[in-house]
Design an enzyme around this catalytic site. Structure first.
Site, mmCIF file in Angstrom:
data_model
loop_
_atom_site.group_PDB
_atom_site.id
_atom_site.type_symbol
_atom_site.label_atom_id
_atom_site.label_comp_id
_atom_site.label_asym_id
_atom_site.label_seq_id
_atom_site.Cartn_x
_atom_site.Cartn_y
_atom_site.Cartn_z
ATOM 1 C CD GLN A 201 -2.758 -1.460 0.181
ATOM 2 O OE1 GLN A 201 -3.676 -0.639 0.026
ATOM 3 N NE2 GLN A 201 -2.595 -2.504 -0.626
ATOM 4 N NE ARG A 221 0.005 4.256 4.338
ATOM 5 C CZ ARG A 221 0.608 5.439 4.289
ATOM 6 N NH1 ARG A 221 0.914 5.995 3.130
ATOM 7 N NH2 ARG A 221 0.937 6.043 5.400
ATOM 8 C CB ALA A 242 -11.687 0.578 2.046
ATOM 9 C CG HIS A 243 -7.390 0.124 -0.526
ATOM 10 N ND1 HIS A 243 -6.480 -0.895 -0.629
ATOM 11 C CD2 HIS A 243 -8.548 -0.391 -0.968
ATOM 12 C CE1 HIS A 243 -7.067 -1.968 -1.110
ATOM 13 N NE2 HIS A 243 -8.330 -1.682 -1.312
ATOM 14 C CG ASN A 244 -6.824 3.470 -4.163
ATOM 15 O OD1 ASN A 244 -6.269 2.493 -3.667
ATOM 16 N ND2 ASN A 244 -6.175 4.399 -4.842
#
Length: 357
Positions: A201, A221, A242-244
């Protein structure tokens, strides 16, 4: 908790500050603000609608901010076009004390090349990583952790035990409440030969200006690029982003919401408590997602979604009413079957039930 000032302010000062219309004595002094039930002499209270009139009639407040003049109400009245907003304006301007900067505690751990703005307040047991930048008037409560290369904008406040991981960027006037974690690794794995292998990540989290983040919120991240929370959004406690994920401007996300990776949320979206959104969705501007909803497909701008799996709220409530009517419908069908059997001269069918073991 009531907010008080020893000498108070004349009610005309308050009226001028919000351009309200006064009904009552101009010499009255207001020393604090409180709710209708707990207000006492010298307090200003908010009466936002007729529904609260009974409470207002029994209130001991000296003055009320109201949407219209109420002849039966005892006490001065500040008539405002936007009473709730103007009540907040008065609290912020007259009844909220800005704390003086406390400086830097002795037992703060700092890395190299740390840049601190003017009038910062840094409590004990704070850790600040190398190459991190704090703007002017930033407040870090005890136990805050800032990783390497973090940026915190002017006038932001991080409450106890907030953790901002490496490289993350926090804007100006951001409030982050106790225990929040910004920039932990996103949950990403690739399966190979029956085992889960971690996907690095490598991205960051970007929090824009005027965002507020509740206690114990987690924002992961990005795998690459950035997880993004845009300007003015307010996030309640215990939310997982969550990510993105991208959250648009001026949204509201209520407690215990979970948003899976790479979902994009538009401007002004409101998400009720315990709603869940799967990954790679697009939620249109101004959509409203009800508490507990399960979102499994894209949502059009302005849509109102309810249920799990979610559907348009109007369809959901119609189907919910039908579900409540099922026992009665079952009785009606049984009666119709008996009548039909009698007409046709057939014995009525009996439904077999399984014996319990």
């Amino acid at each position: 908790m009531p907010t008080e000032t020893p000498d108070g302010y004349t009610i005309t000062e308050l009226v001028r500050a919000i351009d309200a219309r006064l009904h009552g004595p101009e010499e009255l002094r207001i020393t604090g603000v409180n709710n209708l039930e707990q207000a006492g002499p010298g307090d200003l209270a908010l009466l936002a609608s007729h529904r609260l009139m009974d409470q207002a009639l029994h209130s001991r407040a000296s003055a009320f901010i109201v949407p219209e003049y109420f002849p039966d109400l005892n006490g001065a009245q500040l008539v405002s076009t936007h009473p709730q907003f103007d009540f907040v304006r008065l609290i912020n301007r007259f009844f909220t004390k800005t704390p003086a900067p406390t400086g830097i505690a002795e037992n703060v751990v700092k890395g190299s090349n740390v840049s601190l703005g003017d009038d910062v307040s840094i409590g004990p047991f704070v850790t600040i990583g190398s190459h991190t930048t704090l703007g002017h008037r930033v407040t870090l409560y005890p136990g805050v952790f800032l990783g390497e290369g973090v940026t915190i904008g002017d006038d932001s406040v991080l409450h106890p035990n907030v953790s901002i991981q490496d490289g993350c960027r926090i804007g100006a006037r951001v409030i982050i409440h106790a225990g929040a974690v910004i920039g932990s690794d996103g949950f990403g794995y690739v399966q190979h030969e029956g085992r889960h292998h971690k996907i690095p990540q490598r991205g960051i989290v970007v929090i824009e200006d005027d965002v507020e983040i509740g206690a114990n919120v987690t924002i992961d991240r990005a795998t690459h690029g950035a997880t993004h929370v845009r300007q003015g959004t307010k996030i309640d406690n215990l939310v997982q982003i969550a990510h993105n994920v991208t959250v648009g401007e001026h949204g509201i996300i209520v407690a215990q919401v979970g948003i899976a990776g790479s979902t994009t949320i538009g401007k002004g979206v409101m998400i009720g408590g315990q709603a869940g959104l799967i990954d790679h969705l697009t939620i249109g501007d101004q959509a409203m997602i009800a508490a507990g909803a399960g979102i499994e497909k894209d949502v059009e701008p302005g849509a109102r979604m309810s249920g799990r799996p979610a559907m348009q709220s109007t369809a959901f409530f119609r189907s919910h009413i039908l579900v409540q009517q099922l026992p009665e419908l079952k009785k009606q069908i049984s009666n119709l079957e008996k009548r039909l059997a009698a007409i046709e001269g057939k014995p009525p069918q009996t439904r077999k039930t399984k014996k319990s073991t």
